[in-house]
Motif scaffolding. Structure first.
Motif, PDB file in Angstrom:
ATOM      1  N   GLU A  76      35.596   0.898  27.463  1.00  0.00           N
ATOM      2  CA  GLU A  76      35.273  -0.484  27.834  1.00  0.00           C
ATOM      3  C   GLU A  76      36.460  -1.427  27.677  1.00  0.00           C
ATOM      4  O   GLU A  76      36.389  -2.590  28.077  1.00  0.00           O
ATOM      5  CB  GLU A  76      34.096  -0.987  26.986  1.00  0.00           C
ATOM      6  N   ASP A  77      37.546  -0.937  27.119  1.00  0.00           N
ATOM      7  CA  ASP A  77      38.710  -1.795  26.885  1.00  0.00           C
ATOM      8  C   ASP A  77      39.605  -1.815  28.122  1.00  0.00           C
ATOM      9  O   ASP A  77      39.770  -0.798  28.805  1.00  0.00           O
ATOM     10  CB  ASP A  77      39.504  -1.265  25.684  1.00  0.00           C
ATOM     11  N   SER A  78      40.207  -2.955  28.392  1.00  0.00           N
ATOM     12  CA  SER A  78      41.131  -3.068  29.529  1.00  0.00           C
ATOM     13  C   SER A  78      42.528  -2.654  29.079  1.00  0.00           C
ATOM     14  O   SER A  78      42.803  -2.479  27.888  1.00  0.00           O
ATOM     15  CB  SER A  78      41.157  -4.508  30.049  1.00  0.00           C
ATOM     16  N   ILE A  79      43.435  -2.489  30.036  1.00  0.00           N
ATOM     17  CA  ILE A  79      44.840  -2.199  29.723  1.00  0.00           C
ATOM     18  C   ILE A  79      45.551  -3.538  29.579  1.00  0.00           C
ATOM     19  O   ILE A  79      45.441  -4.420  30.444  1.00  0.00           O
ATOM     20  CB  ILE A  79      45.476  -1.332  30.826  1.00  0.00           C
ATOM     21  N   HIS A  80      46.306  -3.699  28.486  1.00  0.00           N
ATOM     22  CA  HIS A  80      46.891  -4.990  28.143  1.00  0.00           C
ATOM     23  C   HIS A  80      48.343  -5.085  28.591  1.00  0.00           C
ATOM     24  O   HIS A  80      49.052  -4.075  28.674  1.00  0.00           O
ATOM     25  CB  HIS A  80      46.828  -5.209  26.623  1.00  0.00           C
ATOM     26  N   ASP A  81      48.772  -6.321  28.846  1.00  0.00           N
ATOM     27  CA  ASP A  81      50.188  -6.558  29.113  1.00  0.00           C
ATOM     28  C   ASP A  81      50.949  -6.514  27.794  1.00  0.00           C
ATOM     29  O   ASP A  81      50.425  -6.903  26.744  1.00  0.00           O
ATOM     30  CB  ASP A  81      50.381  -7.928  29.774  1.00  0.00           C
ATOM     31  N   LEU A  82      52.176  -6.025  27.848  1.00  0.00           N
ATOM     32  CA  LEU A  82      52.995  -5.893  26.636  1.00  0.00           C
ATOM     33  C   LEU A  82      53.077  -7.193  25.861  1.00  0.00           C
ATOM     34  O   LEU A  82      53.133  -7.189  24.625  1.00  0.00           O
ATOM     35  CB  LEU A  82      54.407  -5.421  27.035  1.00  0.00           C
ATOM     36  N   ARG A  83      53.075  -8.308  26.547  1.00  0.00           N
ATOM     37  CA  ARG A  83      53.280  -9.595  25.877  1.00  0.00           C
ATOM     38  C   ARG A  83      51.984 -10.247  25.414  1.00  0.00           C
ATOM     39  O   ARG A  83      52.006 -11.345  24.866  1.00  0.00           O
ATOM     40  CB  ARG A  83      54.058 -10.531  26.804  1.00  0.00           C
ATOM     41  N   ASP A  84      50.856  -9.581  25.625  1.00  0.00           N
ATOM     42  CA  ASP A  84      49.580 -10.114  25.137  1.00  0.00           C
ATOM     43  C   ASP A  84      49.584 -10.139  23.610  1.00  0.00           C
ATOM     44  O   ASP A  84      50.114  -9.224  22.958  1.00  0.00           O
ATOM     45  CB  ASP A  84      48.406  -9.237  25.603  1.00  0.00           C
ATOM     46  N   THR A  85      48.996 -11.161  23.036  1.00  0.00           N
ATOM     47  CA  THR A  85      48.824 -11.236  21.584  1.00  0.00           C
ATOM     48  C   THR A  85      47.531 -10.538  21.194  1.00  0.00           C
ATOM     49  O   THR A  85      46.456 -10.867  21.717  1.00  0.00           O
ATOM     50  CB  THR A  85      48.790 -12.701  21.115  1.00  0.00           C
ATOM     51  N   ILE A  86      47.642  -9.565  20.307  1.00  0.00           N
ATOM     52  CA  ILE A  86      46.473  -8.801  19.875  1.00  0.00           C
ATOM     53  C   ILE A  86      46.120  -9.219  18.452  1.00  0.00           C
ATOM     54  O   ILE A  86      46.942  -9.135  17.543  1.00  0.00           O
ATOM     55  CB  ILE A  86      46.753  -7.288  19.914  1.00  0.00           C
ATOM     56  N   ILE A  87      44.885  -9.672  18.265  1.00  0.00           N
ATOM     57  CA  ILE A  87      44.398 -10.078  16.945  1.00  0.00           C
ATOM     58  C   ILE A  87      43.097  -9.327  16.668  1.00  0.00           C
ATOM     59  O   ILE A  87      42.190  -9.330  17.507  1.00  0.00           O
ATOM     60  CB  ILE A  87      44.157 -11.602  16.888  1.00  0.00           C
ATOM     61  N   PRO A  88      43.001  -8.686  15.486  1.00  0.00           N
ATOM     62  CA  PRO A  88      44.036  -8.553  14.455  1.00  0.00           C
ATOM     63  C   PRO A  88      45.108  -7.550  14.904  1.00  0.00           C
ATOM     64  O   PRO A  88      44.859  -6.723  15.778  1.00  0.00           O
ATOM     65  CB  PRO A  88      43.258  -8.030  13.247  1.00  0.00           C
ATOM     66  N   THR A  89      46.271  -7.623  14.279  1.00  0.00           N
ATOM     67  CA  THR A  89      47.368  -6.736  14.681  1.00  0.00           C
ATOM     68  C   THR A  89      47.040  -5.262  14.413  1.00  0.00           C
ATOM     69  O   THR A  89      47.616  -4.377  15.044  1.00  0.00           O
ATOM     70  CB  THR A  89      48.661  -7.113  13.944  1.00  0.00           C
ATOM     71  N   SER A  90      46.108  -5.009  13.504  1.00  0.00           N
ATOM     72  CA  SER A  90      45.724  -3.618  13.218  1.00  0.00           C
ATOM     73  C   SER A  90      45.073  -2.957  14.433  1.00  0.00           C
ATOM     74  O   SER A  90      45.018  -1.724  14.522  1.00  0.00           O
ATOM     75  CB  SER A  90      44.769  -3.564  12.025  1.00  0.00           C
ATOM     76  N   ALA A  91      44.594  -3.778  15.387  1.00  0.00           N
ATOM     77  CA  ALA A  91      43.948  -3.233  16.586  1.00  0.00           C
ATOM     78  C   ALA A  91      44.964  -2.741  17.610  1.00  0.00           C
ATOM     79  O   ALA A  91      44.585  -2.092  18.592  1.00  0.00           O
ATOM     80  CB  ALA A  91      43.043  -4.284  17.211  1.00  0.00           C
ATOM     81  N   ILE A  92      46.246  -3.024  17.404  1.00  0.00           N
ATOM     82  CA  ILE A  92      47.271  -2.629  18.379  1.00  0.00           C
ATOM     83  C   ILE A  92      47.262  -1.119  18.591  1.00  0.00           C
ATOM     84  O   ILE A  92      47.448  -0.635  19.714  1.00  0.00           O
ATOM     85  CB  ILE A  92      48.662  -3.114  17.914  1.00  0.00           C
ATOM     86  N   ARG A  93      47.031  -0.355  17.537  1.00  0.00           N
ATOM     87  CA  ARG A  93      47.060   1.110  17.634  1.00  0.00           C
ATOM     88  C   ARG A  93      46.078   1.642  18.667  1.00  0.00           C
ATOM     89  O   ARG A  93      46.307   2.710  19.256  1.00  0.00           O
ATOM     90  CB  ARG A  93      46.726   1.745  16.283  1.00  0.00           C
ATOM     91  N   SER A  94      44.993   0.957  18.883  1.00  0.00           N
ATOM     92  CA  SER A  94      43.954   1.454  19.792  1.00  0.00           C
ATOM     93  C   SER A  94      44.139   0.973  21.230  1.00  0.00           C
ATOM     94  O   SER A  94      43.398   1.404  22.121  1.00  0.00           O
ATOM     95  CB  SER A  94      42.575   1.023  19.293  1.00  0.00           C
ATOM     96  N   LYS A  95      45.114   0.109  21.481  1.00  0.00           N
ATOM     97  CA  LYS A  95      45.288  -0.490  22.805  1.00  0.00           C
ATOM     98  C   LYS A  95      46.307   0.266  23.648  1.00  0.00           C
ATOM     99  O   LYS A  95      47.211   0.903  23.128  1.00  0.00           O
ATOM    100  CB  LYS A  95      45.732  -1.955  22.676  1.00  0.00           C
ATOM    101  N   VAL A  96      46.148   0.157  24.972  1.00  0.00           N
ATOM    102  CA  VAL A  96      47.109   0.704  25.924  1.00  0.00           C
ATOM    103  C   VAL A  96      47.786  -0.475  26.620  1.00  0.00           C
ATOM    104  O   VAL A  96      47.118  -1.423  27.047  1.00  0.00           O
ATOM    105  CB  VAL A  96      46.419   1.611  26.959  1.00  0.00           C
ATOM    106  N   PHE A  97      49.112  -0.405  26.747  1.00  0.00           N
ATOM    107  CA  PHE A  97      49.887  -1.530  27.277  1.00  0.00           C
ATOM    108  C   PHE A  97      50.645  -1.126  28.542  1.00  0.00           C
ATOM    109  O   PHE A  97      51.033   0.032  28.724  1.00  0.00           O
ATOM    110  CB  PHE A  97      50.891  -2.020  26.230  1.00  0.00           C
ATOM    111  N   THR A  98      50.875  -2.142  29.387  1.00  0.00           N
ATOM    112  CA  THR A  98      51.669  -1.970  30.596  1.00  0.00           C
ATOM    113  C   THR A  98      52.544  -3.214  30.769  1.00  0.00           C
ATOM    114  O   THR A  98      52.710  -3.985  29.834  1.00  0.00           O
ATOM    115  CB  THR A  98      50.753  -1.732  31.810  1.00  0.00           C
ATOM    116  N   GLY A  99      53.129  -3.371  31.955  1.00  0.00           N
ATOM    117  CA  GLY A  99      53.974  -4.544  32.202  1.00  0.00           C
ATOM    118  C   GLY A  99      55.436  -4.301  31.884  1.00  0.00           C
ATOM    119  O   GLY A  99      56.164  -5.225  31.532  1.00  0.00           O
TER     120      GLY A  99
END
Length: 895
Positions: A742-765
């Motif tokens: 259900e999660d979208s793919i994020h742009d590299l410059r997106d701010t992720i809060i909390p930062t601990s969630a960064i591990r679970s995200k996929v980035f592009t851009g």
């Protein structure tokens, strides 16, 4: 070991518990008579005394013939050991007749396959030329009546494989078992023929099944010269207690097998801050089932990623649910098949197995069980009630959900043992691939307490808390290919959308030519010295010739070879330029630490000043209950001494993991001798010295070990020179990782809060990266990627995939996967970012040494062929800020 035993050990690749067992058999086979009593009434006692002198744990054979038990944990390889036993006794002792006993039909059929089929992957004599060229006669409980007398002796080695029920089975309408009926070929019953053999050796697989009175009697009547018992559970269950076997000569527990990495690592899972008293029994069942399935889905993703990363066959995991009874099993199945349970997703993926099932239902479920490892089998949940016994050996059980009553919910080895076998034959280093998880919300504290026992199969570090937020989200596996492969996919999609046939055909021809070129270019790294050499005329000709050979080898394409070659020549330069621009020139070099271990203990003399033990009383007081009289017995006169006092101490020392007897025997006996000399300095009688050592040997061993550790040293091993020639470049390997559906793919410059969630995200851009999609383990890594993107010094950068580099930082370690590779105008950097408090850790330093070794070899190669030097950079997390310059970080933190 003698030459024969050593030969068998090496050819069969025996694990050390198997090798230890073979060594014990070798030792005892030299001591024992290996013959029948011939009327000697004291024969059995004499044989027992020989065994007890070497192995005091063997108190009684428990049969009317010498019988030795080898207790090896599930998954260590008891069948392979049985083959080694047969091979040794045949080759070294000339024994030609063996009787192998199975407890049930499943193991019976498995043993026949393992002993009779040389093409079977688990053939027990694989590698032993004597058995490959002259295979033994395999006589079974199904064919012994039909085997002609001459065929029985076509080989001089006869291996009988019988199921215990085959021996006890009675003929129709009579009380005489078939095996005891007259055989026209033998002139007597087959049972009598076996019992009359002068060299019959019996091997009892899962021997705890043959302890009932009838089973004992039948085996005694067979009258073998030796019994060899194999089991993972050397005890018999009697009501609420267990009775240990008295004939164990070797025991290798499940706890040791887990510690040594021969099986999966069992772990216990529970919810954080979970209070089971707040839920009914039905609610607990549902919660544990749901969490077990969520863990199962998480494991499915991990196994998929591992298979893709390592180019190995995928493993389809399943969940084992342990029900209380057949009624309970039916209710659980109904729940799982309902829409209320994950929207009915598992409705056709669940089976139940229990003794009440009959006919086609039972047959169908058994067939499903047997094929559970197949990817075509869609079953993911198995509900059972006491039906999964020994012999049901699967490697893809990853989650157990025990839902039985409190008394039977104890995590017994037999239950857990069904899921401990490793799918790839050995530990992979990936925690989720190597782990069996048991869901135990309502028994968690009990298991935590048990984990403090050093003999527990569950260790404290393997008690895990379920992250409910994470597991509730379904994951999917996505692949991030190299840019070249990504463009290929885009072109395939574009061609699929074309409507004009001529235009579509022309585009497909061009794409096929491009794919052919891209498939061959990475293979040229063995002949060209730089990626830029790919544009040279001689390389172009070599590439075209390779592709031409492949086209001609395919009957479907060979007719159009000239047209295809023409297309390839037209787009070759364009394709090579694109390939080169999207590539960082990473030489293919294998960095492997030397197997030579530089560690041990420096010489020292034992400080004995604090070892002043005094003898303890050895008088035993016996009080007669009715009269109250007290009698004193001097136990010192009845003491049994199995070893010298020095050996007693050394035997304690070798239990410590840092001590290698083969390497340090001289030091161990020196220190033990100094301890004994000290005791003799203040104890006048040798009997008192013996008393002190016997009663305090563990404390003495710990005292000496503590001093030894003060003199322990470890030096990191050197690295082996790359054996194969360095390859000039490597293709960019794809990434495989998980993403919440259900999660979208994020742009590299997106701010992720909390930062601990960064591990679970996929980035592009990305503009300069070698892939379009990446994951990051921390905000630091994400920020460093931003630095690479915005810094003019960075030409290209890469997050290396799992198998991009072949760098091992310790012997038998996992590959080292650096965080980044960055190319600038004059240097290629291999970059690692680490927390400040980890910078000096042994793990980080070992990886750094291996990385520096790689960079040295890479630079040595590239400097000769016009390439860029390599430099390793280890950067503390705290200094990575998005306003920092790449060159400054590289210069300041280069290793």
């Amino acid at each position: 070991m003698n030459r024969t035993a050593n030969y068998i050990k090496n050819r069969l690749s025996l694990r050390h518990p198997q090798a230890d067992s073979l060594r014990i058999l070798m030792q005892l086979a030299d001591e024992l008579e290996l013959q029948k009593p011939d009327g000697d009434e004291n024969f059995l006692q004499k044989e027992l005394d020989k065994v007890k002198a070497e192995f005091p744990t063997c108190e009684d054979f428990e049969r009317t013939f010498p019988s030795l038990c080898f207790a090896l944990a599930t998954g260590v390889g008891k069948t392979r050991l049985a083959g080694a036993f047969v091979a040794y006794l045949y080759l070294e002792k000339g024994i030609k007749n063996f009787f192998i006993l199975a407890p049930n039909l499943t193991i019976y059929n498995k043993l026949i396959e393992d002993f009779s089929n040389p093409s079977h992957p688990k053939y027990v004599f694989q590698g032993l030329g004597e058995f490959m060229n002259n295979p033994p006669n395999i006589i079974t409980g199904d064919n012994y009546q039909e085997v002609p007398r001459l065929k029985l002796f076509s080989s001089d080695l006869n291996i009988n494989v019988f199921n215990i029920s085959k021996i006890n089975a009675e003929t129709r309408g009579g009380a005489t078992p078939k095996i005891r009926s007259m055989s026209e070929y033998l002139g007597e019953s087959y049972f009598n023929y076996l019992s009359g053999l002068e060299d019959l050796v019996m091997i009892m697989d899962e021997s705890h099944h043959y302890r009932a009175a009838r089973g004992m009697e039948v085996l005694n009547e067979l009258n073998p010269i030796l019994g060899l018992e194999l089991t993972a559970t050397p005890q018999v269950e009697r009501s609420s207690s267990s009775i240990k076997f008295k004939n164990v000569v070797y025991e290798y527990s499940l706890a040791k097998a887990i510690r040594d990495g021969f099986v999966k690592e069992p772990a216990i899972a529970t919810k954080k801050d979970f209070d089971p008293t707040q839920f009914t029994e039905e609610e607990m069942d549902r919660i544990k089932l749901e969490d077990g399935v969520r863990l199962h889905e998480d494991t499915k993703v991990a196994l998929d990623i591992f298979a893709r990363d390592n180019n190995v066959s995928s493993v389809k995991p399943f969940v084992l649910v342990v029900a209380k009874d057949t009624n309970h099993a039916g209710k659980l199945k109904a729940l799982i098949q309902s829409n209320a349970f994950f929207d009915g997703y598992y409705a056709d993926k669940v089976i139940e197995v229990h003794s009440n099932q009959k006919g086609s239902e039972k047959d169908e479920n058994i067939a499903q069980l047997v094929s559970l490892e197949s990817t075509y089998n869609k079953i993911e949940i198995v509900i059972h009630v006491n039906m999964l016994k020994e012999g049901w050996d699967v490697t893809n059980l990853y989650t157990i959900v025990p839902l039985r009553t409190a008394t039977s919910l104890t995590l017994r080895e037999q239950t857990i043992g069904r899921g401990l076998r490793l799918p790839y034959g050995k530990r992979t280093g990936d925690s989720k691939v190597d782990r069996l998880t048991i869901v135990a919300h309502d028994r968690f504290q009990e298991i935590v307490d048990a984990a403090n026992d050093p003999n527990s199969i569950i260790r404290k570090e393997n008690i895990i808390e379920i992250d409910d937020t994470e597991l509730r989200q379904r994951k999917e596996v996505i692949t991030s290919p190299s840019l070249a492969d990504e463009k290929t996919r885009e072109q395939e999609a574009a061609i699929e959308a074309m409507t004009k046939p001529e235009e579509k055909a022309a585009a497909k021809r061009k794409l096929d030519a491009r794919k052919s070129i891209l498939s061959v270019l990475p293979e040229m790294n063995t002949t060209v010295k730089s990626v830029h050499d790919l544009s040279k005329e001689e390389t172009r000709k070599a590439v075209v010739e390779k592709i031409k050979d492949r086209i001609q080898a395919d009957p479907q394409t060979q007719l159009f070879v000239e047209d295809q070659v023409k297309e390839i020549e037209e787009i070759y330069n364009e394709t090579v330029e694109e390939f080169t621009q999207q590539l960082i020139e990473i030489p293919r070099i294998s960095i492997v630490p030397s197997q030579e271990q530089k560690h041990g203990f420096r010489e020292f003399d034992l400080d004995t000043s604090k070892m002043n033990f005094q003898p303890s009383s050895e008088e035993i007081m016996v009080r007669v209950l009715q009269t109250g009289e007290i009698e004193t017995i001097d136990a010192s006169q009845q003491r049994v001494v199995f070893d010298s006092v020095e050996n007693m101490i050394v035997n304690e020392l070798i239990n410590f993991p840092e001590i290698d007897y083969d390497e340090q025997a001289q030091m161990l006996f020196k220190l033990a001798g100094q301890a004994v000399t000290h005791f003799r300095s203040y104890l006048a009688e040798e009997d008192k010295v013996l008393n002190v050592v016997q009663n305090n040997k563990r404390i003495i061993g710990k005292y000496i070990h503590t001093q030894m550790m003060e003199h322990f040293y470890y030096e990191a091993p050197d690295f082996e020179e790359p054996v194969l020639s360095v390859r000039s470049f490597s293709k960019i390997e794809p990434h495989n990782f998980s993403k919440y559906q259900e999660d979208s793919i994020h742009d590299l410059r997106d701010t992720i809060i909390p930062t601990s969630a960064i591990r679970s995200k996929v980035f592009t851009g990305f503009r300069k990266a070698c892939h379009n999609l990446y994951k990051f383990d921390s905000k630091t890594e994400k920020d460093f990627a931003i630095i690479c993107e915005q810094d003019d010094d960075c030409l290209k950068w890469l997050r290396p995939a799992h198998n991009q580099f072949t760098i091992y930082y310790r012997h038998n370690s996992k590959r080292y996967q650096p965080d980044f590779v960055v190319e600038t105008a004059d240097t290629i950097y291999m970059i690692e970012t680490k927390k400040e408090n980890e910078m000096e850790s042994q793990d980080v330093q070992d990886k750094a040494r291996a990385a520096v070794e790689y960079c040295a070899h890479a630079t040595s190669f590239t400097s000769q062929h016009g390439g860029k030097p390599w430099q390793y950079v280890l950067i503390p997390h705290g200094v990575v800020q998005v306003n920092m310059g790449l060159r400054r970080l590289a210069e300041q933190y280069s290793v």
